[in-house]
Design an enzyme around this catalytic site. Structure first.
Site, mmCIF file in Angstrom:
data_model
loop_
_atom_site.group_PDB
_atom_site.id
_atom_site.type_symbol
_atom_site.label_atom_id
_atom_site.label_comp_id
_atom_site.label_asym_id
_atom_site.label_seq_id
_atom_site.Cartn_x
_atom_site.Cartn_y
_atom_site.Cartn_z
ATOM 1 N N GLN A 106 0.864 -1.175 0.000
ATOM 2 C CA GLN A 106 0.000 0.000 0.000
ATOM 3 C C GLN A 106 0.907 1.235 0.000
ATOM 4 O OE1 GLN A 106 -3.954 0.188 1.798
ATOM 5 N NE2 GLN A 106 -2.934 1.198 3.523
ATOM 6 N N ARG B 179 4.492 8.564 -1.455
ATOM 7 C CA ARG B 179 5.933 8.318 -1.451
ATOM 8 C C ARG B 179 6.307 7.485 -2.671
ATOM 9 N NH1 ARG B 179 7.342 6.873 4.826
ATOM 10 N NH2 ARG B 179 5.756 5.246 4.445
ATOM 11 N N ASP C 141 -3.118 -3.839 11.693
ATOM 12 C CA ASP C 141 -2.232 -4.970 11.979
ATOM 13 C C ASP C 141 -2.539 -5.578 13.356
ATOM 14 O OD1 ASP C 141 0.731 -2.822 12.486
ATOM 15 O OD2 ASP C 141 -1.344 -2.640 13.157
ATOM 16 N N ARG D 193 -2.388 2.924 19.574
ATOM 17 C CA ARG D 193 -2.195 1.476 19.509
ATOM 18 C C ARG D 193 -2.693 0.806 20.807
ATOM 19 N NH1 ARG D 193 -0.537 -0.312 14.527
ATOM 20 N NH2 ARG D 193 1.282 -1.512 15.144
#
Lengths: 337, 337
Positions: free
Chosen positions: A78, A82, A252, A300
Site C-alpha cells: 500500500q 511516497r 495490523d 495502539r
C-alpha cells in the site's frame, strides 16, 4: 525445379494445351511468388518486438502455471505519497524468487497511478497491478483482491526494504507454519493491575517471571501470512473496521487478534531479519510515515482495549521463539565469547 | 481428678470392696502412666529426622502428583568412568525446574554405583535412580526404564553442562514440538555423486543452492525428546542394535533415522545454546570421551550408509531453522552492525 513442378501440376490439372498458355502461367506464378516473398520479408522485419514479448509472456505463463499456489507469494504494498520510495522498492522486490505478482494499493486519491511509467520501463519479471483506491483508508490493503492467486501474501510497508535472503528464508518458514504471521517486527501488549492493556515493544516490561522477553504480535507490514485471512478480516464486525478507519491505524493489531482467536495460539512467529532497512528518510515527498504522529503509540494501546471490548476477550498469546537461518550469516550458530 | 475417676470406674467395673485395693490400683496406674510418658518422651526425641524426611517425601509426592506428565521431564544420563564429572553435573541438574527424576545409567560394570554416597549427601530435590548395567553398551541409555514416568526425556552426556536458562527454554520449545528432538547439537549428512553418504558438521559442504547451512540431525546427547521413542528404538531390527554394539557409536544417528522415518519430516529442531560447556578436560579419571577415538568420525559416516542399507531409504531431511530465546541474552533481536 519446384516452380516447374508447380506449373506442370497446374497444366495437368487445368488440362490446357500447348506452350503459349504455359509461359503466361509461369510468369504469373513467378510474380505472385515474388510478391508473397516481399510481404513475408516485410512482416519478418516488423515481427521481432511483438514476437519477443509474446514469447516472454508465454514463458512467464508456463513458469507461473508450473508454480503451485503454495510455492509462490503475492506482494501487497500500500502506498501513500511516497512514489519515489515505492518505485525504488518495486525495482528490488520484483526480482525476489517465488514472487508471483505485485499488487500496489494506490492510496493517492485523484492522482493517476504510474501504470504508463511502469510499462514504459518494461519488461518486468512479474506482473504489477496498480489498484486505484476511492478513499485513502489504512485498511484498503486488506481487501480480497481478485488478482491474488497465491495462498501466501507478502505484505510490506512502502518504506521498508527487506533483503532477498531474509525474504527467501522467511517464506520457507511460512510454508512450515502457514496459519501464522511469519514476519520481522515483533510487538507485545502488557497487562496492568487495573486490567487496562498497553501496547509496546522491547522497552516495556517483559511479561511472566522467566528470562528474556516475549512478543504477542507480529506486525503485518513486513510479513508473510495466509491470504485467507484477508477474507477473515472482511468478515469482522463493523466496529473493527470503524476503529481502523477512525484511527487510520491498528489494522495490523486487528489482524493479530483475528488470527490468534482463530488458531488458539500465538498469532505470529518472529524471524530475526539480517538486513532490513527503513527508507523513510530517503523520500523527497516531504511526507513521513504514520508512526510519527504524536498520538500513534497511544492509539495502539487504545485499539487493543477497544478490540478486547469488541471481542469480549484478549486472544493474544505470548511467545519467545525467535527464528534465524542456520549458518547465515556464516557461523551464526557459534557462541560469541 | 481424672485418675480418681479412672480408679472409681475400675472399682465400679471390678466390683471390689474397700479402700485398700483402691490405693494399690492407684499406685499401679500411676507407675504405668509414668512409664508410658517416659517412652513417649523418648520416642519424640527420636522421631524428628524420620518425621521430617517423611514430610519432605510427602511434600515432594504431592508436588509431583500435581505435575502433569507433559509438564516435567526425566533426565537420563549414561556414565562410564567419569564419576567425578557425573557427581558435579548431578549437583547442577538436580535443581533444574520441571525436572521430575534422574536416571543414571551406570555403565561401570563391576563397580558399585554411588547410591550410598548420594544418599548420605541428601536430601535431594528429586529422586535419582542409579541403574547398574550388566554390560558396557552405548545403547543402554535407550532402554524403556520402568522408573520413567514423563512424556519427555532430557538426555545429556556425562561431560556436558547445559545452563538452566537453556534447558528451561528448550523444554518449552519441545512442548510445542513434542514429536521432534529439540536439542543443542546439530549435525548433517552430505550426499556425494557416488551415492555414498558422509557425516559431518558445519565444516562440510552445505547442501542445496541457497544461503547458509543445513542440518539433518540433532544429537540426542544434549536434547529433549519424547519418551515413546525409547520404545521405538527397542523395536528396531536387530541389525540396528548390532551396528550400535559393534561400533559403540551411532545410537544417536539411529534415533534420528527412526524419528525422521516416523514423522516424515526433519527429525530435530536446533536450539542455539547460550551457555553450554563440555567438562571433559576437568576429569581426573584419565578417561576421555568416545569421540576422541581415531575412527570415530569415519564410523559415523559408516553408520549412515549401513542404516540407509538396513532401512532401504534415506529418511533424514534437512532444515535450516535455528531457534533462540527472544530477548535472552538481552536485546538479542537487535541487529549487530
Amino acid at each position: 525445379m519446384k516452380t516447374q513442378g508447380l506449373v506442370r501440376m497446374c497444366c495437368h490439372i487445368c488440362k490446357l494445351p500447348g506452350r503459349v498458355m504455359g509461359i503466361r502461367v509461369l510468369r504469373f506464378s513467378l510474380v505472385v511468388i515474388l510478391v508473397l516473398l516481399l510481404v513475408a520479408g516485410a512482416l519478418t522485419a516488423l515481427l521481432p518486438s511483438v514476437k519477443e514479448d509474446k514469447m516472454l509472456m508465454l514463458r512467464r505463463e508456463i513458469k507461473s502455471q508450473g508454480k503451485s499456489t503454495m510455492d509462490s507469494f503475492t506482494l501487497i504494498m500500500q502506498t501513500y505519497n511516497r512514489t519515489d520510495l515505492l518505485l525504488k522498492l518495486l525495482n528490488h522486490y520484483q526480482a525476489v524468487p517465488n514472487l508471483h505478482k505485485v499488487i500496489v494499493v494506490w492510496n493517492n486519491i485523484g492522482e493517476k497511478a504510474p501504470d504508463e511509467l511502469w510499462n514504459s520501463l518494461g519488461p518486468h519479471p512479474i506482473p504489477v497491478i496498480f489498484k486505484q483506491q476511492t478513499a485513502n483508508r489504512m485498511r484498503n490493503r486488506l481487501q480480497v483482491f481478485p488478482e491474488l492467486e497465491t495462498n501466501a501474501v507478502l505484505m510490506v510497508d512502502d518504506d521498508t526494504l527487506i533483503s532477498t535472503p531474509d525474504l527467501v528464508f522467511a517464506f520457507s518458514v511460512w510454508q512450515q507454519f502457514p496459519d501464522q504471521i511469519v514476519g520481522f517486527v515483533p510487538r507485545k501488549h502488557v497487562s496492568t493491575l487495573s486490567g487496562i492493556y498497553s501496547y509496546g515493544s522491547f522497552e516495556m516490561q517483559a511479561p511472566g517471571s522467566g528470562n528474556g522477553d516475549q512478543y504477542s504480535m507480529v506486525l503485518i507490514g513486513a510479513s508473510f501470512f495466509n491470504s485467507k485471512y484477508l477474507e477473515f478480516f472482511q468478515r469482522q464486525p463493523a466496529a473493527v473496521h470503524a476503529l481502523i478507519d477512525d484511527t487510520q491505524n491498528c489494522d495490523d493489531i486487528a489482524m493479530n487478534f483475528i488470527i490468534a482467536k482463530h488458531i488458539g495460539k500465538t498469532s505470529g512467529i518472529f524471524v530475526k531479519p539480517v538486513n532490513m532497512d527503513n527508507l523513510e528518510k530517503e523520500t523527497n515527498s516531504g511526507y513521513s510515515g504514520m508512526w510519527h504522529r504524536a498520538e500513534h503509540a497511544l492509539q495502539r494501546s487504545y485499539c487493543i482495549n477497544k478490540l478486547v471490548n469488541i471481542y469480549d476477550s484478549m486472544p493474544l498469546k505470548y511467545s519467545n521463539i525467535m527464528i534465524s537461518q542456520f549458518g547465515f550469516p556464516y557461523a551464526n550458530y557459534k557462541r560469541k565469547i
